[in-house]
Design a protein around this motif. Structure first.
Motif, PDB file in Angstrom:
ATOM      1  N   ALA A  97       0.834  -1.204   0.000  1.00 18.85           N
ATOM      2  CA  ALA A  97       0.000   0.000   0.000  1.00 18.85           C
ATOM      3  C   ALA A  97       0.870   1.255   0.000  1.00 18.85           C
ATOM      4  CB  ALA A  97      -0.935  -0.007   1.206  1.00 18.85           C
ATOM      5  N   GLY A  98       1.961   1.221   0.790  1.00 16.54           N
ATOM      6  CA  GLY A  98       2.872   2.363   0.841  1.00 16.54           C
ATOM      7  C   GLY A  98       3.592   2.585  -0.477  1.00 16.54           C
ATOM      8  N   LEU A  99       4.037   1.501  -1.108  1.00 13.51           N
ATOM      9  CA  LEU A  99       4.734   1.622  -2.390  1.00 13.51           C
ATOM     10  C   LEU A  99       3.816   2.169  -3.478  1.00 13.51           C
ATOM     11  CD1 LEU A  99       6.768  -1.711  -2.364  1.00 13.51           C
ATOM     12  CD2 LEU A  99       7.692   0.606  -2.151  1.00 13.51           C
ATOM     13  N   ILE A 100       2.577   1.709  -3.488  1.00 16.78           N
ATOM     14  CA  ILE A 100       1.625   2.189  -4.488  1.00 16.78           C
ATOM     15  C   ILE A 100       1.293   3.660  -4.252  1.00 16.78           C
ATOM     16  CG2 ILE A 100      -0.775   1.974  -5.272  1.00 16.78           C
ATOM     17  CD1 ILE A 100      -0.420  -1.073  -5.032  1.00 16.78           C
ATOM     18  N   ALA A 101       1.181   4.049  -2.983  1.00 12.07           N
ATOM     19  CA  ALA A 101       0.927   5.462  -2.662  1.00 12.07           C
ATOM     20  C   ALA A 101       2.085   6.334  -3.151  1.00 12.07           C
ATOM     21  CB  ALA A 101       0.734   5.635  -1.162  1.00 12.07           C
ATOM     22  N   GLU A 102       3.317   5.850  -3.011  1.00  9.69           N
ATOM     23  CA  GLU A 102       4.477   6.593  -3.505  1.00  9.69           C
ATOM     24  C   GLU A 102       4.416   6.730  -5.030  1.00  9.69           C
ATOM     25  OE1 GLU A 102       8.087   4.826  -2.173  1.00  9.69           O
ATOM     26  OE2 GLU A 102       7.843   5.497  -0.107  1.00  9.69           O
ATOM     27  N   GLY A 103       3.992   5.662  -5.695  1.00 12.19           N
ATOM     28  CA  GLY A 103       3.852   5.720  -7.137  1.00 12.19           C
ATOM     29  C   GLY A 103       2.801   6.733  -7.569  1.00 12.19           C
ATOM     30  N   GLU A 104       1.717   6.816  -6.810  1.00 13.82           N
ATOM     31  CA  GLU A 104       0.665   7.789  -7.113  1.00 13.82           C
ATOM     32  C   GLU A 104       1.182   9.214  -6.933  1.00 13.82           C
ATOM     33  OE1 GLU A 104      -2.402   6.519  -4.486  1.00 13.82           O
ATOM     34  OE2 GLU A 104      -3.219   5.038  -5.892  1.00 13.82           O
TER      35      GLU A 104
ATOM     36  N   GLU B  56       3.122  14.653 -10.179  1.00 15.37           N
ATOM     37  CA  GLU B  56       4.131  15.622 -10.586  1.00 15.37           C
ATOM     38  C   GLU B  56       3.876  16.117 -12.009  1.00 15.37           C
ATOM     39  OE1 GLU B  56       6.383  16.909  -8.698  1.00 15.37           O
ATOM     40  OE2 GLU B  56       6.025  15.635  -6.957  1.00 15.37           O
ATOM     41  N   ASP B  57       4.350  17.328 -12.276  1.00 12.74           N
ATOM     42  CA  ASP B  57       4.146  17.954 -13.579  1.00 12.74           C
ATOM     43  C   ASP B  57       5.331  17.640 -14.494  1.00 12.74           C
ATOM     44  OD1 ASP B  57       2.943  19.442 -15.525  1.00 12.74           O
ATOM     45  OD2 ASP B  57       3.625  21.378 -14.745  1.00 12.74           O
ATOM     46  N   PHE B  58       5.546  16.337 -14.773  1.00 15.88           N
ATOM     47  CA  PHE B  58       6.682  15.910 -15.570  1.00 15.88           C
ATOM     48  C   PHE B  58       6.332  15.836 -17.051  1.00 15.88           C
ATOM     49  CE2 PHE B  58       8.167  13.393 -11.650  1.00 15.88           C
ATOM     50  CZ  PHE B  58       9.059  14.391 -11.280  1.00 15.88           C
TER      51      PHE B  58
ATOM     52  N   ARG C  23      -0.228  21.255 -19.319  1.00 16.49           N
ATOM     53  CA  ARG C  23       0.325  20.222 -18.446  1.00 16.49           C
ATOM     54  C   ARG C  23      -0.417  20.185 -17.117  1.00 16.49           C
ATOM     55  NH1 ARG C  23       6.454  21.904 -19.205  1.00 16.49           N
ATOM     56  NH2 ARG C  23       6.696  20.957 -17.168  1.00 16.49           N
ATOM     57  N   SER C  24      -0.781  21.360 -16.591  1.00 16.08           N
ATOM     58  CA  SER C  24      -1.527  21.394 -15.331  1.00 16.08           C
ATOM     59  C   SER C  24      -2.900  20.768 -15.495  1.00 16.08           C
ATOM     60  CB  SER C  24      -1.670  22.844 -14.854  1.00 16.08           C
ATOM     61  OG  SER C  24      -0.409  23.386 -14.552  1.00 16.08           O
TER      62      SER C  24
ATOM     63  N   ARG D 213      -5.727  13.606 -14.725  1.00 15.52           N
ATOM     64  CA  ARG D 213      -5.249  12.332 -14.180  1.00 15.52           C
ATOM     65  C   ARG D 213      -5.750  12.136 -12.760  1.00 15.52           C
ATOM     66  NH1 ARG D 213      -0.149  13.739 -16.683  1.00 15.52           N
ATOM     67  NH2 ARG D 213       0.676  14.376 -14.663  1.00 15.52           N
ATOM     68  N   ARG D 214      -5.706  13.220 -11.961  1.00 14.76           N
ATOM     69  CA  ARG D 214      -6.152  13.121 -10.574  1.00 14.76           C
ATOM     70  C   ARG D 214      -7.653  12.813 -10.507  1.00 14.76           C
ATOM     71  NH1 ARG D 214      -5.085  17.940  -9.109  1.00 14.76           N
ATOM     72  NH2 ARG D 214      -2.928  17.596  -8.498  1.00 14.76           N
TER      73      ARG D 214
END
Length: 201
Positions: A76-83, A88-90, A184-185, A191-192
Motif C-alpha cells: 500500500a505504501g509503495l503504491i501510494a508513492e507511485g501515485e 508531478e508535472d513531468f 500540463r496542469s 489524471r487526478r
C-alpha cells in the motif's frame, strides 16, 4: 513446525493482498505511460500477476488453509508513492522514468516476499509449493530486468534530453509558455480526477 507453517500462511496472505493491489494499480500506470514499450511490459505483467494470484489460490488449497483477509501495508505504501509520482508535472519521458522506478520498487518488494515464502516452504518440506513460489519469484525477477532494459535503452536518455531542452529554453529566456504550462496542469488535474473516479467505483 506448526509456528513456521503459520508464518508461511501469513506471508502468503500478505502476498495475495499485495497482488490484488497491484492489479488495481497497473491500469493507471499503463494509461499514464507514454512509451509503447513500457505500456506493453506493464500490460504483460498484469497478465502474469493474474496468473500469480491463481497460483496462490492453488497453494492455499494444497495447504488446506483458509486465506486470512489482511492488508499488505508495505505494498500500500509503495503504491501510494507511485501515485505521488503521477501527481508531478513531468514531461512524458520523465514521467515514464518515474513510473519505471515506482514499478521496480514494487518488483523488489515482491522478489523479497516470494523469496521468503519459497524458503519457508522448502524448510517445511513443501516441495511442490516451493516450486510454485519459485515460478512467481522468477517472473518478478524477469519483470524487473525488463523494466531496467526499457529504462536503459530509451526512456532515461529521452528524459535527460527533455531536461536539457527545458534548461536551454530557460537559459535563453524562452521557458515553457503559459499555454504549455496550463496544458500540463490540466493534464495533471485530469489524471487526478480519473483516479478519484476509479477509486470511487
Amino acid at each position: 513446525m506448526e509456528a513456521l507453517q503459520k508464518l508461511l500462511t501469513h506471508e502468503l496472505a500478505d502476498l495475495y493482498d499485495a497482488e490484488q493491489q497491484i492489479l488495481k494499480a497497473l491500469p493507471t500506470l499503463i494509461d499514464e505511460s507514454s512509451s509503447s514499450e513500457l505500456q506493453q511490459a506493464l500490460a504483460q505483467h498484469r497478465t502474469v500477476t493474474q496468473k500469480q494470484v491463481r497460483r496462490l489460490d492453488q497453494i492455499f488449497r494444497q495447504l488446506g488453509e483458509e486465506r486470512e483477509n489482511q492488508r499488505c501495508k508495505g505494498m500500500a505504501g509503495l503504491i501510494a508513492e507511485g501515485e505521488d509520482v503521477l501527481e508531478e508535472d513531468f514531461e512524458a519521458s520523465t514521467m515514464d522514468a518515474g513510473i519505471i522506478g515506482a514499478a521496480q520498487r514494487v518488483e523488489h518488494y515482491e522478489i523479497a516476499a516470494y523469496g521468503t515464502a519459497r524458503t519457508l516452504a522448502q524448510t517445511l518440506g513443501l516441495t511442490e509449493i516451493a516450486q510454485l513460489l519459485e515460478e512467481s519469484l522468477n517472473e518478478e525477477k524477469e519483470a524487473d530486468e525488463r523494466l531496467t532494459e526499457i529504462a536503459e535503452s530509451a526512456v532515461n536518455m529521452e528524459a535527460a534530453s527533455e531536461e536539457e531542452q527545458a534548461e536551454d529554453k530557460s537559459s535563453s529566456g524562452n521557458g515553457p509558455s503559459r499555454s504549455k504550462q496550463s496544458t500540463r496542469s490540466k493534464a495533471r488535474s485530469t489524471r487526478r480526477a480519473r483516479r478519484q473516479v476509479k477509486a470511487g467505483r
